[in-house]
Design an enzyme around this catalytic site. Structure first.
Site, PDB file in Angstrom:
ATOM      1  N   SER A  86       0.838  -1.197   0.000  1.00 47.23           N
ATOM      2  CA  SER A  86       0.000   0.000   0.000  1.00 47.23           C
ATOM      3  C   SER A  86       0.877   1.252   0.000  1.00 47.23           C
ATOM      4  O   SER A  86       1.688   1.441  -0.895  1.00 47.23           O
ATOM      5  CB  SER A  86      -0.975  -0.041   1.176  1.00 47.23           C
ATOM      6  N   HIS A 190      -8.201   1.323  -0.948  1.00 47.37           N
ATOM      7  CA  HIS A 190      -8.088   0.402  -2.088  1.00 47.37           C
ATOM      8  C   HIS A 190      -9.453  -0.114  -2.553  1.00 47.37           C
ATOM      9  O   HIS A 190      -9.610  -1.269  -2.925  1.00 47.37           O
ATOM     10  CB  HIS A 190      -7.132  -0.753  -1.750  1.00 47.37           C
TER      11      HIS A 190
END
Length: 305
Positions: A86, A190
């Site tokens: 991430s 996300h």
């Protein structure tokens, strides 16, 4: 082959930067970065409480700064590959020479602010599911309207969506899942809930002048190595609203012949996954400066090899 990896949001804990600032030059480097992005990183890394550093706009630049500080403390190291989970992908982009440290921190500051703003639109969150069959779990999440936002491998998938959808998941776990653990993050990262942040990040990326990676850069999107700096930045922009496929990254490490993996500060999460998914690979997490000597020894062994 040595892989250097950087963790994502949720790895931070109160005071975790305190011992690192005793290293030569670390406090000065952190102060310069703080001035550049308008955020007191030393305060948040040493004095702020858990709630303060859970704030997305704070947590993300804090994690990138920690990764860069701890990697610099390792000395001259050229890994065979780099990757980040991430927001850790921005740290990895700096490791690979795609972005310099200041550019990486400037980008992540804008990323954190944009994602915090997007998260404020709807009450959302994320929960980790432990155990179960991945295909069964993903199908169950989609039935509940949730997104498999992080497919981490080693029996772990992170679901993201509204708080109501996550409550439904608690009451109706997928078959084979042992536990559902709410994560200390401020939104459904996300997923489509982050679409407004993609626009903001794309605009911020226009100011960057990325270089091509000096080492193999493995992308979260599909676990593939990316050889173009422009493509790395494009993927950094899009990944805030797309799932993280850390399972595919680990498959690529295996294919590349990885024999050791070092996770920069605040290490622990990714080494834990690697221990389960990459048997035979030596793992080391940089949690405090006390871990540096062992990390340097590991690096020296691989340099000699």
């Amino acid at each position: 082959m040595l892989v250097l990896v950087a963790p994502g949001q949720g790895a931070q804990t109160p005071g975790f930067l305190t011992p690192w600032l005793d290293l030569p030059g670390a406090a000065e480097r952190l102060a310069a970065w703080s001035d550049a992005i308008g955020l007191d990183l030393a305060h948040y890394g040493t004095q702020a409480d858990a709630d303060a550093i859970r704030d997305t706009a704070v947590a993300q630049p804090l994690l990138v700064a920690a990764g860069l500080l701890s990697a610099a403390a390792l000395g001259d190291v050229t890994p065979g590959a780099v990757a980040g989970h991430s927001v850790g992908e921005i740290t990895a982009a700096a490791f690979a020479g795609v972005l310099d440290d200041t550019a990486a921190l400037t980008l992540v500051r804008k990323r954190g602010l944009a994602m915090a703003e997007a998260a404020a639109i709807t009450r959302t969150g994320m929960s980790a599911l432990l155990g179960g069959d991945p295909e069964t779990t993903v199908a169950h999440l989609e039935k509940l309207g949730l997104t498999p936002a992080n497919v981490n491998g080693a029996g772990q998938i992170v679901a993201a969506g509204t708080l109501e959808q996550l409550a439904a998941l608690e009451a109706d776990k997928p078959e084979g899942v042992r536990r559902v653990v709410a994560l200390k993050v401020a939104g459904a990262f996300h997923t489509v809930h982050m679409a407004p942040a993609v626009e903001a990040l794309a605009k911020a990326a226009e100011d960057l002048s990325p270089a091509d990676p000096r080492v193999t850069y493995v992308s979260n999107r599909d676990g593939q190595a990316v050889g173009s700096g422009a493509e790395v930045v494009s993927r950094l922009v899009g990944q805030v609203a797309n799932p993280v496929r850390w399972d595919l990254c680990m498959e690529t490490f295996k294919e590349l012949g990885a024999t050791a993996l070092i996770e920069v500060c605040p290490g622990g999460t990714l080494t834990g996954l690697a221990k389960r998914a990459l048997p035979g690979v030596t793992t080391l997490a940089l949690k405090t400066p006390d871990d540096l000597d062992a990390a340097r020894e590991l690096i020296a062994e691989h340099s000699a090899a």
